[in-house]
Enzyme design. Structure first.
Site, PDB file in Angstrom:
ATOM      1  N   LYS A   1       0.841  -1.211   0.000  1.00  0.00           N
ATOM      2  CA  LYS A   1       0.000   0.000   0.000  1.00  0.00           C
ATOM      3  C   LYS A   1       0.871   1.254   0.000  1.00  0.00           C
ATOM      4  O   LYS A   1       0.547   2.257  -0.618  1.00  0.00           O
ATOM      5  CB  LYS A   1      -0.923   0.006   1.219  1.00  0.00           C
ATOM      6  CG  LYS A   1      -1.973  -1.089   1.179  1.00  0.00           C
ATOM      7  CD  LYS A   1      -3.318  -0.562   0.742  1.00  0.00           C
ATOM      8  CE  LYS A   1      -4.213  -1.617   0.149  1.00  0.00           C
ATOM      9  NZ  LYS A   1      -5.093  -2.284   1.053  1.00  0.00           N
TER      10      LYS A   1
ATOM     11  N   LYS B   1     -10.492  -5.465  -5.358  1.00  0.00           N
ATOM     12  CA  LYS B   1     -11.631  -4.606  -5.688  1.00  0.00           C
ATOM     13  C   LYS B   1     -11.192  -3.211  -6.122  1.00  0.00           C
ATOM     14  O   LYS B   1     -11.937  -2.504  -6.774  1.00  0.00           O
ATOM     15  CB  LYS B   1     -12.649  -4.553  -4.554  1.00  0.00           C
ATOM     16  CG  LYS B   1     -12.113  -4.150  -3.220  1.00  0.00           C
ATOM     17  CD  LYS B   1     -13.203  -4.311  -2.150  1.00  0.00           C
ATOM     18  CE  LYS B   1     -12.604  -4.216  -0.775  1.00  0.00           C
ATOM     19  NZ  LYS B   1     -13.019  -5.238   0.159  1.00  0.00           N
TER      20      LYS B   1
ATOM     21  N   LYS C   1      -3.215 -10.878  -7.060  1.00  0.00           N
ATOM     22  CA  LYS C   1      -4.499 -11.121  -6.398  1.00  0.00           C
ATOM     23  C   LYS C   1      -5.624 -10.285  -7.021  1.00  0.00           C
ATOM     24  O   LYS C   1      -5.404  -9.127  -7.388  1.00  0.00           O
ATOM     25  CB  LYS C   1      -4.344 -10.755  -4.919  1.00  0.00           C
ATOM     26  CG  LYS C   1      -5.516 -11.166  -4.076  1.00  0.00           C
ATOM     27  CD  LYS C   1      -5.410 -10.589  -2.667  1.00  0.00           C
ATOM     28  CE  LYS C   1      -6.788 -10.564  -2.032  1.00  0.00           C
ATOM     29  NZ  LYS C   1      -6.883  -9.719  -0.862  1.00  0.00           N
TER      30      LYS C   1
END
Ligand code: TRP
Length: 334
Positions: free
Chosen positions: A115, A201, A198
């Site tokens: 992140k 969303k 992965k």
């Protein structure tokens, strides 16, 4: 609500009307059947979502997520379903535990490293760094024995155990040490166009992702474009390293049909990839159609939804307060 002393199980998903088929297969799919074996708390982690989500959308997302939980088979008569921010004990324990956690160990969390790279470090909010301690607080407040998670959350659970053991060794055994439940199959659904990464969303390319609320008509297109491989002759079998695209589609098909991967491999022997994709798209479409019908029914009844989370918050506060009181007491700040 819970009376018969079954072990406690805690799980949570961050609210987003955009939950993916990966969230479903990796986590929520397993929740309904756990309700008979465990005393289940299913939380909507809105405080965690504040670290990333568009903050104006959070209110709507909470009810969207709740309606999805119900559509997936979570039963408010069997489980405590609640919103994290409604139970202030989570943020209280979060602060206490942050004083028992080390900068070094948090810096090693993979999710934080990823992140952090998506932003510039100076714009990375501290909530992202603190995120795993809040997750530890969620779990430890309820004397949780089991936590079903996707494999990407394993490191966070290990940290939770380390913090709990550290605290327990300084004071008496205040916290139960939780164990993860990670399902062998489907704990990580991959992106359609890049099956080494992965399914997420927040992916900018929506063709990488199947959302639970996707327009059914888009499913065939997305699956048709999913990456497979150029093996000659084409062969459908499970091997995440050599055949990541095909394996990913097999995982998804297995979840939508409730059939084992080994059964599917036999059934699909000799089938060409084009035909395989049609089968996968067809089963996903049927599955999503049913799920969405149920979702809409629940989502349209806001009074019912609000009743569930009001009651859930009440039950969750009762339980979490007991742990928090003990923590305050052993530290000597009550
Ligand atoms: N971090 C989890 C995720 O994004 C969500 C979560 C928050 C969670 N608190 C939790 C999961 C406690 C398990 C237990 O998937």
């Amino acid at each position: 609500m819970f009376t018969n002393n079954k072990p406690i199980l805690f799980s949570a998903v961050q609210p987003s009307g955009n939950l993916t088929i990966g969230n479903y297969i990796g986590t929520i799919r397993h929740w309904p059947k756990m309700q008979d074996k465990y005393e289940c708390l299913y939380c909507i982690a809105d405080l965690h979502a504040l670290t990333t989500i568009d903050k104006k959308k959070i209110k709507k997302s909470v009810l969207d997520t709740l309606a999805l939980y119900l559509a997936c088979g979570v039963d408010p008569n069997k489980s405590i379903i609640f919103v994290q921010s409604h139970v202030y004990q989570h943020s209280q324990l979060n602060w206490i535990l942050s004083c028992f956690s080390y900068f070094g160990e948090l810096s090693r969390m993979n999710q934080f490293k990823v992140k952090k790279h998506q932003n510039y470090i100076q714009y990375t909010n501290v909530g992202l760094f603190n995120y795993p301690i809040l997750m530890a607080s969620d779990i430890l407040l309820y004397q949780t024995s089991f936590v079903p998670i996707g494999s990407d959350q394993k490191q966070h659970l290990e940290l939770t155990c380390n913090i709990a053991k550290r605290f327990n060794s300084l004071y008496t055994d205040i916290f139960t040490i939780p164990k993860p439940i990670i399902n062998k199959n489907g704990s990580k659904i991959m992106s359609l166009l890049d099956p080494k990464k992965k399914m997420s969303k927040s992916d900018i390319n929506k063709n990488n992702v199947i959302f639970l609320l996707d327009d059914i008509s888009s499913i065939f297109f997305k699956i048709k474009n999913a990456i497979t491989d150029s093996d000659m002759p084409p062969k459908i079998y499970y091997d995440i390293f050599k055949k990541s695209g095909i394996s990913n589609l097999l995982e998804i098909l297995s979840a939508c049909t409730n059939k084992d991967i080994s059964t599917l491999e036999k059934e699909l022997n000799g089938v060409f990839y084009g035909e395989f994709k049609n089968i996968v798209a067809d089963y996903i479409s049927k599955f999503l159609f049913k799920l969405q019908k149920s979702y809409i029914k629940y989502r349209n009844d806001e009074n019912f939804l609000k009743k569930i989370i009001t009651n859930g918050a009440f039950e969750a506060r009762l339980r979490s307060e007991q742990t928090l009181k003990k923590v305050f007491s052993v530290i000597g700040i009550n």
